[in-house]
Design a protein around this motif. Structure first.
Motif, short mmCIF file in Angstrom:
data_model
loop_
_atom_site.label_atom_id
_atom_site.label_comp_id
_atom_site.label_asym_id
_atom_site.label_seq_id
_atom_site.Cartn_x
_atom_site.Cartn_y
_atom_site.Cartn_z
N THR C 50 5.44 9.71 -29.28
CA THR C 50 4.03 9.93 -29.46
C THR C 50 3.21 8.67 -29.36
O THR C 50 2.09 8.84 -28.70
CB THR C 50 3.74 10.71 -30.93
OG1 THR C 50 4.72 11.23 -31.24
CG2 THR C 50 2.40 11.11 -31.02
N ARG C 51 3.79 7.48 -29.71
CA ARG C 51 3.07 6.33 -29.61
C ARG C 51 3.00 5.93 -28.31
O ARG C 51 1.65 5.59 -28.01
CB ARG C 51 4.06 5.24 -30.34
CG ARG C 51 3.27 4.00 -30.69
CD ARG C 51 4.31 3.12 -31.23
NE ARG C 51 3.90 1.70 -31.05
CZ ARG C 51 2.80 1.28 -31.76
NH1 ARG C 51 2.37 1.79 -32.58
NH2 ARG C 51 2.31 -0.12 -31.38
N ASN C 52 3.94 6.03 -27.38
CA ASN C 52 3.82 5.42 -25.95
C ASN C 52 2.82 6.61 -25.32
O ASN C 52 1.86 5.98 -24.64
CB ASN C 52 5.02 5.41 -25.35
CG ASN C 52 4.82 4.79 -23.90
OD1 ASN C 52 4.42 3.84 -23.81
ND2 ASN C 52 5.61 5.47 -23.03
N ILE C 53 3.12 7.68 -25.50
CA ILE C 53 2.17 8.71 -24.68
C ILE C 53 0.41 8.63 -25.08
O ILE C 53 -0.05 8.47 -24.20
CB ILE C 53 2.68 10.17 -24.78
CG1 ILE C 53 4.05 10.41 -24.40
CG2 ILE C 53 1.51 11.16 -24.40
CD1 ILE C 53 4.19 10.04 -23.04
N THR C 54 0.46 8.42 -26.38
CA THR C 54 -1.05 8.33 -26.69
C THR C 54 -1.44 6.93 -26.34
O THR C 54 -2.76 6.79 -25.89
CB THR C 54 -1.13 8.46 -28.27
OG1 THR C 54 -0.30 7.61 -29.00
CG2 THR C 54 -1.02 10.09 -28.56
N GLN C 168 -13.63 0.09 -33.04
CA GLN C 168 -13.46 1.45 -33.32
C GLN C 168 -13.57 2.23 -31.96
O GLN C 168 -12.66 2.90 -31.67
CB GLN C 168 -14.07 2.28 -34.70
CG GLN C 168 -13.47 1.80 -35.79
CD GLN C 168 -12.09 2.39 -36.06
OE1 GLN C 168 -11.91 3.47 -35.34
NE2 GLN C 168 -11.33 1.94 -36.88
N ILE C 169 -14.66 1.92 -31.29
CA ILE C 169 -14.95 2.89 -30.20
C ILE C 169 -13.82 2.71 -29.11
O ILE C 169 -13.36 3.77 -28.35
CB ILE C 169 -16.22 2.56 -29.46
CG1 ILE C 169 -16.35 0.97 -29.03
CG2 ILE C 169 -17.36 3.07 -30.24
CD1 ILE C 169 -17.70 0.71 -28.26
N GLY C 170 -13.03 1.60 -28.91
CA GLY C 170 -11.91 1.58 -27.92
C GLY C 170 -10.69 1.83 -28.54
O GLY C 170 -9.84 2.32 -27.61
N ASN C 171 -10.44 1.38 -29.74
CA ASN C 171 -9.16 1.37 -30.28
C ASN C 171 -8.88 2.56 -31.54
O ASN C 171 -7.91 2.95 -31.61
CB ASN C 171 -9.09 0.27 -31.11
CG ASN C 171 -9.01 -0.88 -30.22
OD1 ASN C 171 -8.01 -1.31 -29.19
ND2 ASN C 171 -10.23 -1.60 -30.12
N GLY C 176 -6.16 9.96 -36.43
CA GLY C 176 -5.28 8.96 -36.30
C GLY C 176 -4.08 9.20 -35.11
O GLY C 176 -3.08 8.70 -34.96
N MET C 177 -4.68 10.14 -34.34
CA MET C 177 -3.83 10.65 -33.24
C MET C 177 -4.42 10.38 -31.73
O MET C 177 -3.84 9.66 -31.00
CB MET C 177 -3.42 12.19 -33.32
CG MET C 177 -2.20 12.65 -33.97
SD MET C 177 -0.70 12.25 -32.89
CE MET C 177 -0.99 13.80 -31.89
N ILE C 178 -5.50 11.05 -31.57
CA ILE C 178 -6.24 10.95 -30.28
C ILE C 178 -7.18 9.69 -30.20
O ILE C 178 -8.22 9.52 -30.66
CB ILE C 178 -6.77 12.35 -29.88
CG1 ILE C 178 -5.97 13.55 -30.27
CG2 ILE C 178 -7.21 12.24 -28.51
CD1 ILE C 178 -6.44 14.77 -30.45
N PRO C 179 -6.84 8.80 -29.38
CA PRO C 179 -7.75 7.65 -29.10
C PRO C 179 -9.19 8.15 -28.61
O PRO C 179 -9.53 9.21 -27.77
CB PRO C 179 -7.14 7.10 -27.77
CG PRO C 179 -5.62 7.34 -27.57
CD PRO C 179 -5.77 9.10 -28.06
N TYR C 180 -10.23 7.56 -29.06
CA TYR C 180 -11.57 7.98 -28.93
C TYR C 180 -11.87 7.95 -27.46
O TYR C 180 -12.57 8.73 -26.74
CB TYR C 180 -12.48 6.86 -29.66
CG TYR C 180 -12.68 7.48 -30.99
CD1 TYR C 180 -12.80 8.68 -31.58
CD2 TYR C 180 -12.80 6.21 -31.92
CE1 TYR C 180 -12.69 9.02 -32.88
CE2 TYR C 180 -12.91 6.71 -33.51
CZ TYR C 180 -12.88 7.81 -33.64
OH TYR C 180 -12.88 8.38 -35.18
N PRO C 181 -11.55 6.75 -26.49
CA PRO C 181 -11.55 6.81 -25.20
C PRO C 181 -11.15 8.25 -24.54
O PRO C 181 -11.77 8.55 -23.38
CB PRO C 181 -10.82 5.63 -24.65
CG PRO C 181 -10.51 4.59 -25.87
CD PRO C 181 -10.67 5.39 -27.02
N ALA C 182 -9.98 8.81 -24.94
CA ALA C 182 -9.63 9.82 -24.29
C ALA C 182 -10.36 11.14 -24.75
O ALA C 182 -10.75 12.00 -23.59
CB ALA C 182 -8.17 10.30 -24.91
#
Lengths: 508, 327, 330
Positions: C50-54, C168-171, C176-182
């Protein structure tokens, strides 16, 4: 249904007030008057034919009406109000729809989407209604009676179907004036009949139709009024009933047609120079013929019949799938113009601009290109001997140019064509293929080109003439071959040929 | 239609090279620049500085000779910067390994030629737009030069002959300037007076027409790509000799300077038009500006900004020329 | 060719055929992506976590946002290679204004205005003055990058205030799962996929790229359409630049070097033709994902990062070459 309303048309004034008046239109290109003080009045409910030779100014006039060009002088009024057509968008908004001679469709889009390119039907939120576009397009074709699948990609369709799409597109929306520029060049007689049916329905509803065609029979069948242009000038506007074939031709070319084709050469020789056997390409299917020294072999065919494809295959420009091409007894290496040139075959292309001329280069460099080896030693060009050879051809062909170093783009179409012809003759050929040699050339230069072609044949060349112009075909050829959909459907002596025979074979 | 367009002015053939006036404008610009810079910094006219400008210009001009031919043939090569860095690394490495400067120089030049060959094959066989193909080649070269060598390759055996390549003199002139003059003269004669030169113009002006006239455009283009590649390899070697090391990072942005100079010199991006004389003037103008930035102690990063502006302005001028020609 | 009526009716019916599906570019790309995922999962135990894929998705989103903009521009028949420089450049107004005012919002707004201005200049020079867009944007690529170097003196400008919101906006991650940029990338992709397929705006871009003259005859304002595509492309590159700068925590003068070519590679790999008028944003998204997983996976297999540059170059040539081949076959 939207398409219903548009083809049904909202009846405009069927009264006598003109739908469009163009007055004193003048248009210059590089200082040359393409149109000189031309006026045209279009009445609602009437079919107005526009006639003239290539280069007479018909297309320029239409493009001005369509907002593609802006006139240098003159006015356009639409239903009595002065209109400034700055772009095609303005013309479309005024209800002027044009069926262009060159197919103007997006090849990657489907038929249905192309038809609604000018105005997609949308829902309340502005999303395009694809279901409606398909259904309306299908209904439109059903009403016109054309057999076209609205889901096909336009780029995959043959030219004739594309032309039908082009026609249907002009009818999909409400229009005040519909302009058709050579709409039937690749349609069958049955399809032409359907088109005429549609035109009659349109005029009954009060639309004005401008109809451009070379085909006299069509004009006499469908038009109410005929305007003839020649060399950018207005020659005559008369009801069609006051014209005969002869008077129309006289108006168009300004002299009798037989004077155009001087024949100085004798009978053709017997020696076969070009022998094409079972030639097939993607487009052509099993074409065989022979051409003899000193003869002009004319090829006729409708648009998309494969004339240009044949021309390009036999000079080695395009690849072939099967077949043999022999020139002077030696086999041509297909898809290689270099061996073609070495064996003595060359092509005068139909598309001067994109395949013939090097616009930025001088007259000299354009003319000597195919025979540079003659003027060079170990790779260095001897400019004096090149210059004298070029000067000799400029004199012989009466090429009008201020100098040999002049960039060729500043010459007129006729003079450019002479330079390109000289490019091959300078080298010395056995076979020359000329594809639509008089396209975009004014009448005076035309007869000079005809005389040159006659001269070539009398010098012993085999001339392969590809043309869609019936008078040219009949006036120049010793034998006539006809192509239809990539096949050779007939080959006959000039003496046995009639327009009807040729057209029959072309439609087969 | 009348037979002849009357609006076009008559020009005497002798003045043909001045018709577009491009060269005259460039010449005046060059003099004006020299004047302005020398007013602000009198040391501009020192012999050392002039020699420095010529030396700088010569590196660009060698590649620009090939690039001019490429642009006339309606192609372009943006991989020259990356290629010359790699060629330098190869040249130095081979020199170190074989202890032969000759072999090293040959290796560098041939490497460049090989890159040109591959570019030519990609463009003529796969028929990929050369702008894109050579950008891709640039990326591959920039990546692979690091795979070849992580850091700069030093002149291990301190071969004096190798450094002489860039610092040596023939009479009063630096060797690279002499080499450039010779190559320029050859290029000039080839373009103006040989059948090959004619074919290069013809292929660029109208490829289909050239093919219909029995020319093989693919071969002409291949040849010009290879020539450009060989010249790039040579410059890579000279640059390497100048730095006395093969730098993987050398030549960043070099392609832009070259293309900017060629376009500035009046060669059309769309092919068929251009002269080496114009290119010479274009190179000199850019290098005088570069030199001015240095001796006026302006920010050196301007050397990146100015070619950027010039390439856009020059393309626009080219467009205007074409428009004024057309109507 | 005369077609029988039965045959026609059959063809009109919208029955998706398997063969037709495989001829679709997107299907092929999807299969390639799945194959890559399988390959790397077998090759490296840490890949399919999960860590790598996200993580990869977070990185890919930054390229994805820019790729949507560039994809539309290429569909409209133009190109922009200055987006890499722009990605680096927007960080300057962002960080400088943020440091000066303490407001992330003002920083973002000034960064976006900067991006719009660049897009307008590129668009004006290409669409209205008619200069080849590759040349224009090659020029602006160097002008912008040189400008960054001059302004920063070739040093990074740190985020002095260390605002949490900027981090926060980038990281940050939703739940706790889906990155904001995504999330941003997904939204941009969804909206503009719809625009390209179902709004006049999008069809206009296709028409303009497919045949500008035909589009003009159909009443479209070709120059305006292209101009808008340039501006959108720069705007999205600006958004990418803001997110990237947040991940880096500063304005880095070399950030975005070579980014334009990664994005061009993704776009052409996604089946968008450089000739214009052909391609889909769905393909572009798959192109971005393939390149992102390829680069991540190669890293995990301990391949030098420079290989990625070489492979990207090969992919551009391969994808454009295939496109040419397809077009020649018709």
């Amino acid at each position: 249904m939207q398409a219903d309303r548009s083809l049904a048309g909202t009846p405009t004034e069927v009264s006598g007030a003109p739908a469009v008046t163009m007055t004193g239109i003048t248009k210059l290109f590089t200082g040359v008057k393409a149109l000189d003080d031309v006026s045209l009045t279009l009445l609602p409910g009437r079919v107005h034919a526009l006639m003239g030779e290539n280069g007479a100014g018909k297309s320029t006039l239409i493009k001005i009406l369509a907002g593609v060009y802006r006139p240098d002088a003159g006015q356009i009024s639409i239903t009595g109000k002065l209109a400034d057509l700055r772009s095609p968008r303005d013309a479309l908004r005024q209800g002027i729809k044009v069926v262009f001679q060159e197919i103007a469709l997006i090849p990657e889009f489907t038929v249905a989407e192309n038809i609604f390119l000018e105005g997609y039907p949308t829902d309340r939120l502005g999303s395009i209604r694809w279901d409606r576009i398909r259904a309306d397009a299908a209904a439109l074709f059903a009403r016109i009676g054309f057999d076209v699948n609205p889901d096909d990609k336009v780029g995959n369709l043959p030219v004739s179907k594309q032309q039908m799409v082009e026609i249907a597109r002009a009818l999909a929306h409400e229009a005040r004036v519909v302009v058709m520029d050579e709409p039937t060049s690749s349609l069958t007689p049955a399809e032409v009949a359907k088109l005429f049916d549609v035109i009659r329905r349109l005029t009954a509803l009060g639309m004005a139709v401008v109809y451009v065609s070379h085909k006299l029979d069509e004009i006499f069948e469908i038009a109410d009024t005929v305007t003839v242009l020649r060399d950018g000038r207005h020659i005559s506007t008369k009801p069609v009933s006051e014209h005969t074939h002869e008077t129309l031709i006289t108006d168009m070319i300004g002299r009798r047609i037989d004077n155009l084709f001087p024949r100085a050469r004798g009978a053709a020789g017997e020696q076969v120079i070009l022998d094409v056997e079972e030639l097939s390409t993607e487009k052509l299917k099993g074409i065989s013929f022979k051409a003899r020294a000193g003869e002009v072999l004319g090829f006729f065919g409708l648009m998309g019949a494969g004339r240009t494809e044949l021309a390009k295959a036999i000079v080695g420009f395009d690849p072939i799938t099967t077949g043999r091409i022999t020139i002077g007894g030696q086999l041509l290496q297909p898809h290689d113009t270099r061996t073609g040139k070495a064996l003595g075959i060359g092509l005068l292309t139909e598309d001067r601009k994109s395949e013939g001329l090097m616009l930025d280069l001088s007259v000299t460099h354009n003319m000597s290109l195919a025979s540079l080896e003659r003027f060079s030693k170990s790779g260095f060009v001897s400019e004096p001997s090149e210059k004298s050879a070029v000067q000799a051809f400029v004199d012989r062909f009466r090429v009008k140019t201020p100098g040999l170093t002049r960039q060729i783009k500043f010459l007129s179409g006729g003079n450019q064509q002479k330079v390109l012809l000289a490019r091959w003759l300078m080298r010395g050929l056995k076979v020359i293929v000329v594809d639509e040699p008089t396209r975009g050339i004014d009448v005076g230069a035309k007869s000079e080109i005809f005389a040159l072609i006659d001269e070539l044949a009398s010098d012993g060349l085999a001339v392969i003439l590809m043309t869609s112009e019936m008078p040219e075909l009949l006036g120049l050829s010793d034998r006539i071959a006809v192509l239809a959909e990539g096949r050779l459907t007939a080959i006959m002596d000039r003496a046995d040929a009639t327009q009807e025979k040729i057209l029959d074979a072309a439609i087969a | 239609m009348t037979e002849l367009s009357r609006s076009a002015p008559q020009v005497s053939p002798k003045l043909g090279w001045l018709t577009s006036q491009t060269q005259l404008v460039l010449l005046v610009t060059l003099f004006a620049l020299c004047l302005l810079i020398s007013l602000a910094a009198p040391q501009f006219y020192s012999v050392d500085n002039i020699i420095a400008i010529l030396r700088q210009s010569s590196l660009v001009l060698i590649v620009a000779v090939g690039m001019t031919m490429l642009l006339i043939a309606a192609e372009v090569d943006l991989s020259v910067g990356a290629s010359l860095a790699f060629a330098g690394v190869v040249a130095m490495d081979v020199t170190n390994k074989t202890s032969s400067v000759t072999l090293g120089v040959m290796a560098g030049i041939l490497f460049g030629g090989g890159v040109g060959l591959i570019n030519g094959l990609i463009v003529t066989k796969l028929r990929i737009n050369s702008l894109i193909a050579t950008i891709a080649m640039m990326m591959m070269l920039q990546g692979s030069v690091y795979l070849y060598s992580r850091e700069a390759v030093q002149n291990k055996h301190l071969q004096p002959l190798f450094t002489w390549l860039s610092t040596g003199y023939v009479g009063p002139l630096p060797l690279p300037v002499v080499v450039t003059a010779v190559l320029f003269a050859i290029g000039y004669v080839v373009l103006r007076h040989t059948t090959l030169g004619r074919y290069v113009y013809a292929v660029g002006a109208n490829e289909k027409a050239a093919r219909l006239s029995g020319i093989r455009p693919a071969r002409i283009k291949m040849l010009v790509f290879i020539v450009t590649g060989l010249l790039t390899g040579l410059v890579g070697v000279i640059l390497c000799s100048l730095m006395n090391a093969g730098q993987p990072t050398a030549g960043r942005g070099f392609e832009l300077t070259v293309v900017a100079a060629v376009i500035l010199g009046g060669t059309s991006l769309t092919g068929g038009r251009g002269t080496l004389l114009g290119t010479l003037l274009g190179v000199l103008i850019l290098k005088v500006i570069d030199n001015g930035i240095i001796i006026l102690r302006w920010d050196q990063d301007l050397q990146m900004v100015i070619p950027g502006f010039i390439i856009v302005i020059a393309s626009y001028l080219d467009l205007l020329r074409k428009k004024s020609n057309a109507s | 060719m005369p077609q029988s009526l039965e045959a026609r009716v059959d063809r009109v019916a919208p029955i998706p055929r398997l063969a037709a599906m495989f001829r679709r570019n997107e299907t092929v790309l999807l299969l390639v992506l799945v194959a890559l995922l399988v390959f790397f999962t077998i090759g490296s135990p840490t890949f399919m976590t999960t860590r790598n894929i996200t993580n990869v998705l977070g990185q890919a989103s930054i390229a994805m946002i820019a790729a949507v903009g560039l994809g539309m521009l290429v569909i409209a028949g133009e190109i922009d290679v200055s987006i890499g420089s722009l990605v680096g450049a927007v960080a300057l107004p962002l960080v400088v204004i943020m440091n000066a005012t303490g407001s992330l919002e003002l920083g973002i707004i000034s960064a976006l205005v900067f991006a719009l201005a660049i897009g307008a200049v590129n668009g004006y020079l290409s669409a209205y003055l008619g200069i080849n867009s590759l040349i224009v944007t090659l020029g602006s690529m160097f002008v912008i990058r040189g400008g960054i170097y001059i302004y920063t003196g070739q040093k990074a400008i740190p985020d002095d205030l260390a605002l949490e919101s900027f981090y926060q906006i980038g990281n940050g991650r939703l739940l706790g799962m889906i990155p904001y940029p995504a999330l941003v990338a997904l939204a941009v992709f969804a909206v503009f996929s719809y625009m390209m397929g179902h709004r006049r705006f999008g069809r206009q871009l296709y028409a303009v790229g497919g045949d500008a003259e035909v589009a003009r005859l159909a009443g479209y304002n070709v120059r305006q359409s292209k101009f808008i595509a340039f501006v959108l492309c720069s705007l999205f590159a600006g958004v990418s630049g803001i997110l990237l700068s947040s991940r880096l925590g500063s304005a880095v003068h070399v950030s975005g070097l070579g980014f334009e070519f990664q994005v061009v590679a993704a776009v052409v790999l996604g089946g968008v033709s450089l000739a214009g008028g052909i391609g889909s944003l769905g393909g572009v998204a798959l192109g971005v994902l393939i390149l992102a997983f390829l680069s991540n996976g190669l890293g995990m297999l301990n391949l030098a990062t420079e290989w990625q540059q070489v492979i990207t170059g090969l992919i551009i040539i391969g994808a454009v070459g295939l496109d040419e081949l397809r077009r020649r076959r018709g």
